[in-house]
Design a protein around this motif. Structure first.
Motif: not given
Lengths: 351, 351, 351, 351
Positions: A80, A135, C12-13, C64, C66-67, C96, C239, D32-35, D232, D235, D238-243, D245-246
């Motif tokens: 990365w 990230p 996305n907030v 996502t 990215t995916a 990334c 995924h 709310v803040p993402s990621y 890293q 990301k 492709g496994h980082v969700w922006s939201k 919280r869910y």
């Protein structure tokens, strides 16, 4: 006397030089341990540590510059990561994505330069510009310097130090693509140690193939922590020779009696002669200083066609913006002679 | 007369044979196009097409068996594929994951066998057993056959055909790891074509290094659709030599005057002599038939230690279950002589 | 009435919108086949084929962007390929190295543009400039267009066609990063079909997450040959959801009653209102046209600090060269209201 | 009262449970803040550290078990490493090569076992058997334990400790595939800490999806040095969700009021009832102890067909050698009720 050599296409159109071939024949005797356990490899380790004045250097002989560059980078840069290099770099333009493949997906970020030498201010600006801590960002990991550069220019020691200081303060490892390192060394006139680890280089991909060897490159790892798992990296990419004596023997002969410097000196001298002669021809422009064994020339298309018709071999490049005519590259090898150069100059002058 | 050669550790402890070295020296003259555009490579293509009676075969010379195997497999198997091979296969046990790396992540599925030769019923059972159509499954893609096998046995032509028929009917491509193909060919006494594409092999990784070359392997691709993008696969893994003449010249000399078969014949004959002699010693068992140039022997630990103390070189293996003693491997090369074999036999008999 | 929403940091907030949450709750009943065999996914396929007027489109829901981007690109570009994209592209700067990873090592080549939209002449020049046929070169394979762009601008249909024509004539597949496709579609006012496959797009990475969904993206593959092995690509990268109904249900609700267009319309309208208001404030410059839901503004540092102190959320970007002040990005979501925008405008006017 | 649920195909055919859906709806409010910068994720971190009695644990929420397993393994095993696992392991048989892909090429080495639980003696024998120090060998790097196993059995704490002790003394990191960890925990009746890091586990891939969540898995990294660069790794795949919280909200609800244990307890109890009932039917054999929520049964083909005809859903497996009939798997979920189980038992008894 032999006929004129008209092939200026590359330094790899030449055969191996006689000293190297003799060493190969001499190595063809007796049964020795395979996979690097042979005496030639052991002697080579000692030889390189002596030549580079560094008792901790680890060496990894391979047979292509692409393998040498990409595997070295893989020890400096995670999958990365980001590798910074000049926009003209071989690792960027000429290796079909080998650095990306061998690192497992790293990104190469090209930096613009006037003559193939990365400007310290450009590196500084790039490293300072973005916040790489998100990230989403690839992680800045390595700087790769090509010495001599793809345009035939040579970094001064001060220049290299300025770049490696910046790299180090940003946490980057430093790689030197030394496919034409011996040519640069002759120009610099300094010690191999000064040109590398004493100036902040972590790994040198040192190439002998373009300068007299059959196929011999060696990664010289000055920072021993970077050498861990190199055995696995080499094996899984198919770069471990069973009869490794035959790579090491080439390199031993290359260092013996300063053959590497003598060969490079001859190639450089011929390039200088060629550059001087061409500069005198009206309509011919040398966009970059000739500091190693490559001469880049912008000349009228008609003149290029004339030389091609006369049988001279060379490649055409994209003309730098702002210049008229065609850009060609003329490469001199260890086996280029005065009469070869003069033949080209004479032919170029007669049109 | 030379001293006795006591090194039976591997066929790659030997140097290159004189004919190969002469060819390399002869190739060291003149400037030729790089990256495979040289006349040696062109002649090699013609030679191999003639030897294998196949005008469409494409050839790709490289310098390690690992590269040859793994890159060949990458053209037969996608990153999500499965490669079936014997549990003893070199690609499974001795290449540090090169097939996984070069294919981009494929899976190797080992099949058990009594003697290194995959049994048709085992392959059939494996292919028929599971439903591979779920999205969770890696996709069965290739069969890799080692000829001669890692245990020194040789597949008959009928055996190969039975396996490749099954493979083809399940949509698998067929790879042959031919690191010791010449040794097998001598044993089979059939034509190279019969031993490969006429029996259903798509790509042969043909090795000369273990049989007299310095470092020369060639992928012979019989199914031309498998050759697409081979240039990129080779380049991005660092396996394209600039001075490719030096690989091709080795292989040309190897085929010339049937050097490959003469070298293999000598190695096989010595292995047979060794096996016969050892079989006569009480307490010594040969678990597998000696059909090429490798002899596997189960013998008392004391005898193994004696041979080691006498300076004979060989590797110890895991003893097959059900047998007592230690398993050692003795490999004969093109340069093993009757007196070398007899010295070992004599030493083994004196304890 | 609720308090003012001051967070303009990203789309996305925001939480998922009520219609999507209701659909998720409604989907939480009954036992259904997993891994996409559920009725929601089947309905989604029909719905998307209807919306895009294309009976052959294949769909692959993921969670996502990215995916969605990287896997789509992996079906258009081999490991040794080149993907051309704008220098501002998300796939280049914000993932990334996911495209490099998922393609197995491909190279992204950024193209400079004035406003995030690739200029046809730049693409043409790049494709025409170099001879990509050397074995040293990565193979040009895909063009990725971001619609709406990272700078909030929108490609016209003609513009897209010009780019995809060029791509096609050079053998490139065409990918559209549609993280904000619905916002662009509202601006264009054309049909989804016209905006994509009728204009030469092979795969659309269509994003709902930034426009009201919890986490829902879908690859819409118009060229069915590109859909082969997508199951494997998705599974091996982790995924494939077992309870896929929960992705499909979100997307179904998003298309239902044109929720996607209504949400996008609201976000766009708010961005337009914000841009118009800011443009009237002295010292504030909008470097790019506001054509979707993002507003980029260059403003005095003091004003930026004032807004931050007042609690407004946004990111700072690198100021474009030639401009003074700081560049900030203000993003409106489906849930941004007139009073939120006006609060910011009022605050910005009072300094 | 609802109709009978006849689907025993998997625990992922169930919808999310009401508590989880309520938590998702409750999380759908506010910007709310993402990621991962949201309060739900922060609370989850605290919650998991409390539940697992470990203040240094790092958590990484994702949405598939495949991602959770493969990314966890990638931090324990280099691209040239070996991961040891049971021959029945999900990572080996059901993830289409995700571990190979995410690790960059590592090798999975299956170990045979009678009931899905790796025997300490098998691990010991495997680790002791070969000399892994050759450059040809992949490097033993990780042990992956599935708890509960694929055959529905559960490792005792002593068993786990014996395996992890061996792993540690050979330098292996320890991964636990906990797709059904909560089911195992209920059976063991010990603390989560005892079942994991106190017994030598470095990373737990903890799954909630099969036990009531929509899609929620979390890597719990007990050895913080293994958490470096996880951002890293997530990301770029492709496994980082922006939201995010869910995902976190699901897991919070799952731990709240011991929902995870209550759900698992219900599923386990139903499996036990099912197993007991089936064991009483003549001709039915349970090859493995039912210790979690999966019941494996060997039964006459006619009986299997009868159950299928009656509408009961389940998968057929390969019959273990030595047994006659067909092997089927019946899985109970958190939402399986006594009447569902009894309906199947009644149907099975009537033939």
């Amino acid at each position: 006397m032999e006929q004129i050599r008209r092939n200026f296409a590359s330094d790899n159109v030449s055969p191996a030089c006689p000293e190297i071939m003799e060493a190969l024949v001499a190595a063809s005797s007796g049964s020795v341990p395979s996979y690097g356990g042979d005496p030639w490899t052991e002697h080579l380790r000692i030889k390189i540590r002596t030549v580079f004045e560094n008792d901790h250097a680890e060496i990894f002989p391979v047979t292509t510059g692409t393998a040498s560059n990409a595997i070295a980078l893989s020890t400096l840069c995670p999958p990365w990561g980001v590798i910074f290099c000049d926009e003209s770099a071989h690792i960027l333009n000429d290796e079909c994505g080998a650095p990306e493949f061998l690192t497992g997906g790293a990104k190469l970020q090209p930096l613009s330069s006037p003559d193939g030498r990365i400007l310290p201010e450009t590196l500084q600006q790039t490293l300072g510009k973005r916040d790489f801590s998100r990230p989403h960002d690839n992680v800045p990991s390595a700087l790769s310097i090509t010495q001599a550069t793809e345009w035939g220019t040579v970094y001064s020691i001060e220049h290299i130090r300025e770049l490696t200081d910046q790299a180090r303060s940003s946490g980057l490892g430093v790689h030197m693509d030394g496919a034409r390192f011996s040519n640069a060394l002759v120009t610099l006139g300094c010690s191999p140690a000064e040109a590398t680890w004493k100036s902040g280089v972590d790994i040198l991909s040192l190439g002998a193939t373009k300068n007299g060897a059959m196929a011999a490159e060696v990664m010289v790892v000055f920072d021993p922590t970077r050498a861990a798992n190199m055995g696995q990296r080499l094996k899984r990419s198919g770069h471990v020779w069973s009869k490794q004596r035959y790579i090491s023997a080439q390199l031993l002969a290359w260092f013996d009696n300063d053959l590497w410097l003598r060969n490079a000196g001859q190639a450089n001298a011929m390039a200088t002669r060629l550059a001087s002669g061409l500069a005198r021809i009206p309509g011919v422009i040398l966009p970059w200083a000739t500091e190693s064994n490559e001469v880049f020339v912008v000349l009228p298309d008609l003149l290029a066609q004339h030389l091609e018709a006369e049988g001279f071999g060379f490649y055409r490049w994209d003309t730098p913006s702002g210049l008229e005519g065609v850009l060609i590259r003329l490469v001199c090898g260890y086996d280029t002679r005065t009469e070869d150069v003069d033949a080209l100059l004479e032919s170029a002058s007669t049109i």
